[in-house]
Design a protein around this motif. Sequence first.
Motif, PDB file in Angstrom:
ATOM      1  N   GLN A  15     -13.006  51.402 -30.709  1.00  0.00           N
ATOM      2  CA  GLN A  15     -12.259  50.858 -29.584  1.00  0.00           C
ATOM      3  C   GLN A  15     -13.091  49.808 -28.846  1.00  0.00           C
ATOM      4  OE1 GLN A  15     -12.153  52.940 -25.907  1.00  0.00           O
ATOM      5  NE2 GLN A  15      -9.936  52.844 -25.746  1.00  0.00           N
ATOM      6  N   LYS A  16     -12.454  48.719 -28.439  1.00  0.00           N
ATOM      7  CA  LYS A  16     -13.091  47.586 -27.746  1.00  0.00           C
ATOM      8  C   LYS A  16     -14.126  46.893 -28.630  1.00  0.00           C
ATOM      9  CE  LYS A  16     -11.720  46.797 -24.386  1.00  0.00           C
ATOM     10  NZ  LYS A  16     -10.421  46.115 -24.092  1.00  0.00           N
ATOM     11  N   GLY A  17     -13.965  47.046 -29.949  1.00  0.00           N
ATOM     12  CA  GLY A  17     -14.911  46.423 -30.873  1.00  0.00           C
ATOM     13  C   GLY A  17     -14.363  45.195 -31.579  1.00  0.00           C
ATOM     14  N   GLY A  18     -13.082  44.907 -31.386  1.00  0.00           N
ATOM     15  CA  GLY A  18     -12.468  43.783 -32.069  1.00  0.00           C
ATOM     16  C   GLY A  18     -11.366  44.204 -33.019  1.00  0.00           C
ATOM     17  N   VAL A  99     -15.048  48.272 -37.077  1.00  0.00           N
ATOM     18  CA  VAL A  99     -15.556  47.064 -36.432  1.00  0.00           C
ATOM     19  C   VAL A  99     -16.422  47.531 -35.267  1.00  0.00           C
ATOM     20  CG1 VAL A  99     -14.978  44.811 -35.494  1.00  0.00           C
ATOM     21  CG2 VAL A  99     -13.346  45.972 -36.980  1.00  0.00           C
ATOM     22  N   LEU A 100     -17.713  47.300 -35.375  1.00  0.00           N
ATOM     23  CA  LEU A 100     -18.664  47.831 -34.401  1.00  0.00           C
ATOM     24  C   LEU A 100     -19.155  46.729 -33.465  1.00  0.00           C
ATOM     25  CD1 LEU A 100     -20.761  50.111 -36.785  1.00  0.00           C
ATOM     26  CD2 LEU A 100     -18.730  50.700 -35.438  1.00  0.00           C
ATOM     27  N   LEU A 172     -15.999  50.102 -45.045  1.00  0.00           N
ATOM     28  CA  LEU A 172     -16.429  48.742 -44.745  1.00  0.00           C
ATOM     29  C   LEU A 172     -16.815  48.669 -43.280  1.00  0.00           C
ATOM     30  CD1 LEU A 172     -16.753  45.737 -45.551  1.00  0.00           C
ATOM     31  CD2 LEU A 172     -14.366  45.410 -44.837  1.00  0.00           C
ATOM     32  N   PHE A 173     -18.028  48.162 -43.017  1.00  0.00           N
ATOM     33  CA  PHE A 173     -18.520  48.032 -41.657  1.00  0.00           C
ATOM     34  C   PHE A 173     -18.653  46.559 -41.300  1.00  0.00           C
ATOM     35  CE2 PHE A 173     -20.343  51.932 -43.492  1.00  0.00           C
ATOM     36  CZ  PHE A 173     -19.723  52.866 -42.667  1.00  0.00           C
ATOM     37  N   LEU A 174     -17.951  46.148 -40.260  1.00  0.00           N
ATOM     38  CA  LEU A 174     -18.050  44.803 -39.714  1.00  0.00           C
ATOM     39  C   LEU A 174     -18.599  44.883 -38.304  1.00  0.00           C
ATOM     40  CD1 LEU A 174     -14.454  43.498 -40.640  1.00  0.00           C
ATOM     41  CD2 LEU A 174     -16.559  43.117 -41.945  1.00  0.00           C
ATOM     42  N   THR A 175     -19.013  43.743 -37.748  1.00  0.00           N
ATOM     43  CA  THR A 175     -19.383  43.701 -36.335  1.00  0.00           C
ATOM     44  C   THR A 175     -18.446  42.747 -35.615  1.00  0.00           C
ATOM     45  OG1 THR A 175     -20.951  41.858 -36.496  1.00  0.00           O
ATOM     46  CG2 THR A 175     -21.804  44.097 -36.934  1.00  0.00           C
ATOM     47  N   ALA A 186     -15.694  37.293 -42.363  1.00  0.00           N
ATOM     48  CA  ALA A 186     -15.300  38.680 -42.108  1.00  0.00           C
ATOM     49  C   ALA A 186     -13.989  39.015 -42.803  1.00  0.00           C
ATOM     50  CB  ALA A 186     -15.194  38.924 -40.606  1.00  0.00           C
ATOM     51  N   LEU A 187     -13.005  38.119 -42.711  1.00  0.00           N
ATOM     52  CA  LEU A 187     -11.710  38.370 -43.338  1.00  0.00           C
ATOM     53  C   LEU A 187     -11.815  38.318 -44.857  1.00  0.00           C
ATOM     54  CD1 LEU A 187      -9.532  36.315 -40.857  1.00  0.00           C
ATOM     55  CD2 LEU A 187      -9.558  38.808 -41.097  1.00  0.00           C
ATOM     56  N   GLY A 188     -12.711  37.481 -45.365  1.00  0.00           N
ATOM     57  CA  GLY A 188     -12.953  37.463 -46.801  1.00  0.00           C
ATOM     58  C   GLY A 188     -13.484  38.793 -47.289  1.00  0.00           C
ATOM     59  N   ARG A 189     -14.385  39.384 -46.509  1.00  0.00           N
ATOM     60  CA  ARG A 189     -14.913  40.706 -46.867  1.00  0.00           C
ATOM     61  C   ARG A 189     -13.810  41.760 -46.844  1.00  0.00           C
ATOM     62  NH1 ARG A 189     -19.697  42.357 -43.207  1.00  0.00           N
ATOM     63  NH2 ARG A 189     -19.708  44.113 -44.663  1.00  0.00           N
ATOM     64  N   VAL A 190     -12.937  41.666 -45.864  1.00  0.00           N
ATOM     65  CA  VAL A 190     -11.839  42.633 -45.775  1.00  0.00           C
ATOM     66  C   VAL A 190     -10.917  42.496 -46.983  1.00  0.00           C
ATOM     67  CG1 VAL A 190      -9.781  43.296 -44.478  1.00  0.00           C
ATOM     68  CG2 VAL A 190     -11.919  42.821 -43.259  1.00  0.00           C
TER      69      VAL A 190
END
Length: 247
Positions: A15-18, A99-100, A172-175, A186-190
């Motif tokens: 939450q609140k991470g994007g 999404v961290l 999958l971990f994104l920031t 980021a979207l390419g990774r997703v």
Amino acid sequence: MAEPPLVSFLIAGAQKGGTTALFDYLTDYPDIALPAEKELHVFDDETQDWSAPDYRAYHARFPDPAGRPCGEATPIYSYWPNSLERICAYNPAMKLILVLRDPVQRAWSHWRMEYARGVETHPFEWCVREGRQRLFAAEPWGHHREFSYVERGFYAEQVERLLGLFPREQLLFLTSDELRSDPGSALGRVRTFLGLPKAPTPAAREVHVGRQMDYPSQLTPGVVAHLRQVYAADAERLEALTGIRFG
């Protein structure tokens, strides 16, 4: 016979991470099936009979999957007790995206949201110090949907729960910084994670920018230092598990 799982991926935190921005970006891709709105709150629903869950209403939120990956975004799932276990029981092959965001900034943004909504009336420093005691009077014990400013930032705990339930290749971990500064990457990774081919990057956007108003608190260096200390052990563990480091 139980209905087979339809949903194949979840944006499960934080939450609140994007997560709203990511969900909004994914709506631009016609080869991904998403519900009309974010946050379906299925696996954190304590009114559901989890001994015999009925997913028909859930599946109806995806009216035309047409063989596409189906997913939704409810960022409390990574934090709320038993949610991840319920997800695993529903679909052991589920792919989960987290999404961290820097946990200090996440807590501050979370408090600002709850204060702006009128849910929170106490200053931020009280909330992240004395106010944490409120969670011991909550149900389920130690968890709270609104006042969990500090607790939702213990990311390593959440990642360890995930790794205890799902193979690493399903995570999958994104920031939030990555999503904001380089959405194409980021979207390419997703898309790769979901088994989809490359596609043009949607137009960059800012989603859910915090409300502008007079808040009774500031994010002071003293509070930041206190929270860095609170998160120190978890931050080291998170780096070891994911390679992501905040602070």
